[in-house]
Design a protein around this motif. Structure first.
Motif, PDB file in Angstrom:
ATOM      1  N   ALA A 157       0.832  -1.198   0.000  1.00  0.00           N
ATOM      2  CA  ALA A 157       0.000   0.000   0.000  1.00  0.00           C
ATOM      3  C   ALA A 157       0.868   1.249   0.000  1.00  0.00           C
ATOM      4  CB  ALA A 157      -0.913   0.008   1.233  1.00  0.00           C
ATOM      5  N   ALA A 158       0.360   2.294  -0.654  1.00  0.00           N
ATOM      6  CA  ALA A 158       1.140   3.524  -0.772  1.00  0.00           C
ATOM      7  C   ALA A 158       1.442   4.140   0.588  1.00  0.00           C
ATOM      8  CB  ALA A 158       0.388   4.524  -1.648  1.00  0.00           C
ATOM      9  N   ASP A 159       0.508   3.979   1.538  1.00  0.00           N
ATOM     10  CA  ASP A 159       0.709   4.589   2.852  1.00  0.00           C
ATOM     11  C   ASP A 159       1.190   3.584   3.892  1.00  0.00           C
ATOM     12  OD1 ASP A 159      -1.576   3.103   2.881  1.00  0.00           O
ATOM     13  OD2 ASP A 159      -2.790   4.571   4.011  1.00  0.00           O
ATOM     14  N   ALA A 160       1.681   2.419   3.427  1.00  0.00           N
ATOM     15  CA  ALA A 160       2.148   1.409   4.375  1.00  0.00           C
ATOM     16  C   ALA A 160       3.367   1.911   5.130  1.00  0.00           C
ATOM     17  CB  ALA A 160       2.493   0.122   3.639  1.00  0.00           C
ATOM     18  N   PRO A 161       3.464   1.635   6.435  1.00  0.00           N
ATOM     19  CA  PRO A 161       4.631   2.056   7.207  1.00  0.00           C
ATOM     20  C   PRO A 161       5.858   1.252   6.818  1.00  0.00           C
ATOM     21  CG  PRO A 161       3.196   0.674   8.545  1.00  0.00           C
ATOM     22  CD  PRO A 161       2.472   0.923   7.267  1.00  0.00           C
ATOM     23  N   ALA A 162       6.999   1.742   7.198  1.00  0.00           N
ATOM     24  CA  ALA A 162       8.250   1.045   6.894  1.00  0.00           C
ATOM     25  C   ALA A 162       8.344  -0.241   7.717  1.00  0.00           C
ATOM     26  CB  ALA A 162       9.436   1.951   7.202  1.00  0.00           C
ATOM     27  N   ARG A 163       9.159  -1.165   7.241  1.00  0.00           N
ATOM     28  CA  ARG A 163       9.400  -2.417   7.965  1.00  0.00           C
ATOM     29  C   ARG A 163      10.082  -2.109   9.294  1.00  0.00           C
ATOM     30  NH1 ARG A 163      13.463  -6.212   8.837  1.00  0.00           N
ATOM     31  NH2 ARG A 163      12.863  -8.420   8.571  1.00  0.00           N
ATOM     32  N   PRO A 164       9.740  -2.849  10.360  1.00  0.00           N
ATOM     33  CA  PRO A 164      10.425  -2.620  11.638  1.00  0.00           C
ATOM     34  C   PRO A 164      11.930  -2.734  11.482  1.00  0.00           C
ATOM     35  CG  PRO A 164       8.528  -4.027  11.973  1.00  0.00           C
ATOM     36  CD  PRO A 164       8.671  -3.852  10.487  1.00  0.00           C
ATOM     37  N   ALA A 165      12.605  -1.819  12.148  1.00  0.00           N
ATOM     38  CA  ALA A 165      14.064  -1.779  12.034  1.00  0.00           C
ATOM     39  C   ALA A 165      14.752  -2.313  13.277  1.00  0.00           C
ATOM     40  CB  ALA A 165      14.517  -0.337  11.784  1.00  0.00           C
ATOM     41  N   GLY A 166      13.999  -2.759  14.254  1.00  0.00           N
ATOM     42  CA  GLY A 166      14.603  -3.278  15.462  1.00  0.00           C
ATOM     43  C   GLY A 166      13.538  -3.759  16.427  1.00  0.00           C
ATOM     44  N   VAL A 167      13.970  -4.491  17.438  1.00  0.00           N
ATOM     45  CA  VAL A 167      13.077  -5.058  18.444  1.00  0.00           C
ATOM     46  C   VAL A 167      13.374  -4.437  19.802  1.00  0.00           C
ATOM     47  CG1 VAL A 167      12.374  -7.175  19.635  1.00  0.00           C
ATOM     48  CG2 VAL A 167      12.885  -7.239  17.179  1.00  0.00           C
ATOM     49  N   VAL A 168      12.316  -4.075  20.513  1.00  0.00           N
ATOM     50  CA  VAL A 168      12.420  -3.556  21.874  1.00  0.00           C
ATOM     51  C   VAL A 168      11.499  -4.396  22.754  1.00  0.00           C
ATOM     52  CG1 VAL A 168      12.058  -1.563  23.397  1.00  0.00           C
ATOM     53  CG2 VAL A 168      12.868  -1.213  21.052  1.00  0.00           C
ATOM     54  N   THR A 169      11.967  -4.791  23.925  1.00  0.00           N
ATOM     55  CA  THR A 169      11.124  -5.533  24.854  1.00  0.00           C
ATOM     56  C   THR A 169      10.677  -4.621  25.994  1.00  0.00           C
ATOM     57  OG1 THR A 169      13.051  -6.296  26.109  1.00  0.00           O
ATOM     58  CG2 THR A 169      12.235  -7.738  24.353  1.00  0.00           C
ATOM     59  N   VAL A 170       9.642  -5.074  26.699  1.00  0.00           N
ATOM     60  CA  VAL A 170       9.156  -4.371  27.887  1.00  0.00           C
ATOM     61  C   VAL A 170       9.660  -5.130  29.103  1.00  0.00           C
ATOM     62  CG1 VAL A 170       7.136  -3.614  29.191  1.00  0.00           C
ATOM     63  CG2 VAL A 170       7.100  -3.565  26.691  1.00  0.00           C
ATOM     64  N   ALA A 171      10.276  -4.446  30.028  1.00  0.00           N
ATOM     65  CA  ALA A 171      10.789  -5.098  31.233  1.00  0.00           C
ATOM     66  C   ALA A 171       9.662  -5.836  31.948  1.00  0.00           C
ATOM     67  CB  ALA A 171      11.403  -4.061  32.172  1.00  0.00           C
ATOM     68  N   SER A 172       9.967  -7.042  32.441  1.00  0.00           N
ATOM     69  CA  SER A 172       8.966  -7.862  33.120  1.00  0.00           C
ATOM     70  C   SER A 172       9.534  -8.355  34.433  1.00  0.00           C
ATOM     71  CB  SER A 172       8.571  -9.051  32.244  1.00  0.00           C
ATOM     72  OG  SER A 172       7.740  -9.938  32.951  1.00  0.00           O
ATOM     73  N   ARG A 173       8.773  -8.160  35.502  1.00  0.00           N
ATOM     74  CA  ARG A 173       9.199  -8.697  36.791  1.00  0.00           C
ATOM     75  C   ARG A 173       8.710 -10.128  36.970  1.00  0.00           C
ATOM     76  NH1 ARG A 173       7.674  -3.536  40.534  1.00  0.00           N
ATOM     77  NH2 ARG A 173       5.635  -4.031  39.645  1.00  0.00           N
ATOM     78  N   ALA A 174       7.578 -10.460  36.351  1.00  0.00           N
ATOM     79  CA  ALA A 174       7.013 -11.797  36.536  1.00  0.00           C
ATOM     80  C   ALA A 174       7.597 -12.814  35.571  1.00  0.00           C
ATOM     81  CB  ALA A 174       5.498 -11.746  36.353  1.00  0.00           C
ATOM     82  N   ARG A 175       7.861 -12.396  34.314  1.00  0.00           N
ATOM     83  CA  ARG A 175       8.303 -13.345  33.300  1.00  0.00           C
ATOM     84  C   ARG A 175       9.459 -12.772  32.462  1.00  0.00           C
ATOM     85  NH1 ARG A 175       2.929 -14.399  34.156  1.00  0.00           N
ATOM     86  NH2 ARG A 175       2.256 -12.525  33.075  1.00  0.00           N
ATOM     87  N   PRO A 176      10.566 -12.408  33.091  1.00  0.00           N
ATOM     88  CA  PRO A 176      11.674 -11.824  32.317  1.00  0.00           C
ATOM     89  C   PRO A 176      12.289 -12.805  31.323  1.00  0.00           C
ATOM     90  CG  PRO A 176      12.352 -12.277  34.584  1.00  0.00           C
ATOM     91  CD  PRO A 176      10.870 -12.460  34.531  1.00  0.00           C
TER      92      PRO A 176
END
Length: 723
Positions: free
Chosen positions: A601-620
């Protein structure tokens, strides 16, 4: 009234019944117990409590009584009715008997003024009112007093809702006590229900003033339904249950209802059965009102084989020739189960009732049990907040100040209102200052009753005794006896075998991963009152893209895999290989789908350029392994993690309402400087990975931080979403 007068009244009653049931021969006759109830209401102006099985003819009692009372100059009948399906059926039924019926409920707000004017002008014989109207300030203060003064007969339909011992307690029903107190002397009252054991019956009788010590008639009949053949099929898993439906739905008589425990399950089952060529429709609390009405009409006219429904299609739906009821998942109460299966076989000689229990049932019971009446400290906290306020507080204004979800908070306030501790006014709720006692013993007993009911349903599914007798005994039916029809009495009528093709298709449907994860777009109201300067719409530049989840916890497919993994008691472990494979499939489909970065699609966003995680205390370990393995498979760098602020590392984060959640999360996370630099320098958006999305606010807050740090977009990705 003389015997001759009563005989004349009986003849008039039978004549009304003939019109009600469209009997052109005039031979229709009331059953003796129906006449006893009508005689008590019309001739003796008494109060009556009728506990009779579904299909007994309770609506005939109040419509015939209405016609007779109106002919004698009484005011209109007011029927308090819980569901729109019931109201629509009742209006149509009343018209057949020449009775003019109107409704006031949430679906016809534009008609309220007209309806009220028609009532005042004497143009309405029956007014059906939803219980929620009874506690609406305008209706309660301006309409209810005059309505009570003019009422000729008050009917409380599905009266078990008035009792918190019942399976469908609704605190709005308790407002009826106010209306009862305002009724002029001699106005008859009829309470009806098909699903009440002895304890619920006694509680309803006490609350409505129809118990011992009043000159009231209590009619409680046997609960056997001779047309119903009950059975249970124990199948290995959700795929086998779906496959069984696909293979055997056509063998079930006529058209019917397939009940599920959740909205997600109803939608899954509907989609699968349609793919298999069955004509079915979904009916849930998420179904639009117009679509609900169309679905009801299609079932009544046999244009669909079945409605796949939640308990939204429970009380009041009237189709006499309903041929079957199948439960894909077990209700938590024998009373609730009996009430739902009672929809079938009301006007036919034989109807099939089948229960297909699943291993996800217990988790769903546990979830619904979590919305019980709150602990005393939460109630006291709410009362203190209201007492300290200088104005009425709405639910959104209360949410940042108390740790309760909105639905649970509203239910609690309605109970407190009836108890006199709070009062609902325009603009919200106020504290009355009246003494109030927390009835801990009663609430604990109700909780124990719920647990006993759940055990009864486990026992029902495993029982080798008569199933109808089992249910009747749980409803305290003293005449319970073996039915001779159920699978335990007469032998199983259906095989548990399924075809390989149907099973493969079911596994494919249930195993298909991926569901949308819509971003939060509005901040909760009331945050400014607790010092957080967030309100209104979240700016587009601070919102994530629509995300994805592997599955919903309420799914009958992936939900069964995901629930144990995100349970608070689960051990932390790396993501399983097969689950990672499913996540990769989700990513691939996501990329190519509408709005995906590889969609073209013409307005499609770019492909992800990296991965970020969310800190987890229960399931790191789980979150860390998920993020790193996605990065490896996608050949993207793992940029880092959104971390807890140092002073927040041991803080409790409530999973209650949205305002409390945002209040707790607002300063809980930080984007470390190396991560901020990495996302700002990345060539495209980032993939934000977490294990579980409940409210969605953790992802919203983390996405906002990343975008404010310079990220070019955020795609959230989680294993599980609540619903």
């Amino acid at each position: 009234m003389t015997n001759a007068d009563r005989a004349e009244l009986r003849a008039a009653a039978d004549s009304v019944l003939a019109r009600l049931v469209s009997d052109s021969t005039g031979t229709a006759r009331l059953r003796e117990d129906q006449w006893r109830a009508i005689e008590a209401l019309v001739a003796d102006r008494r109060r009556a409590l009728v506990v009779q099985r579904t299909g007994w003819g309770k609506s005939a009692v109040y419509f015939v009584a209405t016609s007779l009372l109106r002919a004698r100059g009484s005011g209109p009948t007011v029927i308090v009715s819980p569901l729109l399906a019931l109201m629509r059926n009742q209006v149509e039924a009343a018209a057949r008997a020449g009775i003019r019926a109107r409704t006031i409920n949430s679906s016809n707000t534009e008609e309220w003024e007209t309806v009220q004017a028609e009532v005042a002008a004497g143009e309405v014989d029956v007014l059906l009112v939803s219980p929620e109207r009874l506690n609406n300030p305008d209706f309660r203060d301006q309409v209810l007093p005059s309505l009570a003064a003019a009422t000729g007969l008050l009917v409380v339909d599905e009266a078990h809702c008035i009792s918190d011992w019942g399976h469908d307690f609704r605190p709005d029903y308790r407002r009826l006590r106010t209306m009862l107190a305002d009724l002029p002397p001699g106005v008859p009252v009829l309470a009806t229900t098909a699903t009440a054991n002895a304890r619920v019956t006694a509680d309803v009788a006490e609350q409505l003033g129809t118990g011992a010590g009043t000159d009231a008639l209590v009619l409680r009949g046997p609960l056997d339904r001779e047309s119903l053949s009950l059975g249970v099929l124990q199948l290995p898993d959700a795929a086998h249950r779906l496959a069984w439906l696909a293979d055997h739905l056509g063998e079930l008589p006529g058209s019917g209802i397939i009940y599920t425990l959740t909205v997600a399950a109803a939608e899954e089952v509907t989609a699968y059965l349609r793919q298999c060529g069955h004509v079915v429709a979904s009916y849930t609390g998420r179904t639009e009102n117009a679509d609900r009405q169309q679905a009801e009409d299609d079932l009544i006219a046999n244009r669909v084989k079945a409605l796949v429904a939640t308990s939204a299609l429970g009380m009041g739906f009237d189709k006499p020739d309903l041929g079957f009821v199948v439960h894909l998942g077990s209700p938590s109460s024998p009373i609730a189960y009996y009430q739902q299966v009672g929809r079938a076989g009301r006007g036919v000689e034989h109807a099939e009732v089948l229960l297909l229990p699943g291993r996800e049932d217990e988790a769903i019971w546990k979830y619904f049990a979590s919305v019980a009446f709150p602990p005393e400290e939460m109630v006291r906290r709410t009362l203190d907040v209201l007492a300290a306020a200088d104005r009425p507080l709405s639910l959104p204004a209360l949410e940042p100040l108390v740790e309760l979800r909105r639905t649970r908070l509203e239910t609690m306030l309605k109970v407190l209102d009836v108890d006199g501790a709070v009062h609902r006014v325009k603009g919200g709720w106020t504290a009355t200052g009246r003494p109030w006692t927390y009835d801990a013993e009663r609430y604990a007993w109700v909780a124990r009753q719920r647990e006993a009911e759940q055990q009864a349903m486990r026992d029902y599914a495993r029982s080798t005794d008569c199933r109808m007798e089992f249910l009747r005994l749980r409803l305290d039916d003293e005449q319970a006896a073996p039915c001779g029809r159920c699978d335990n009495c007469a032998g199983a009528r259906f095989s548990d075998k399924v075809s390989a093709a149907a099973l493969d298709a079911a596994r494919g449907e249930l195993g298909r991963p991926g569901t949308d994860l819509e971003p939060r777009k509005m901040w909760p109201t009331g945050l400014t009152a607790v010092g957080i300067g967030l309100k209104g719409r979240i700016p587009e530049g601070e919102q994530s893209f629509t995300g994805r989840a592997l599955g919903r916890l309420s799914d009958i497919g992936w939900g069964n895999r995901l629930r144990p993994m995100v349970d608070a008691r689960a051990a932390d472990a790396p993501v399983p290989d097969d689950m990672l494979g499913a996540v990769v499939t989700v990513l691939s489909d996501w990329a190519k789908g509408p709005g995906g970065w590889a969609s073209g699609a013409a307005d499609a966003p770019a492909r992800p350029a990296g991965v970020v995680t969310v800190a987890s205390r229960a399931r790191p370990v789980l979150v860390g392994s998920l993020g790193s393995r996605i990065a490896d498979v996608g050949r993207m760098p793992l940029l880092g993690s959104v971390e807890y602020a140092p002073e927040q590392s041991d803080r409790h984060f409530p999973r209650t309402n949205s305002a409390q959640r945002v209040r707790a999360l607002h300063e809980a996370f930080v984007v470390p400087e190396p991560l901020a630099e990495a996302v700002a320098q990345a060539d495209g958006p980032v993939l934000l990975v977490d294990d579980y999305a409940d409210s969605g606010w953790t992802l919203a807050v983390a996405s906002r931080l990343l975008l404010r740090a310079g990220a070019k977009g955020v795609f959230p990705l989680v294993l599980a979403v609540q619903s």
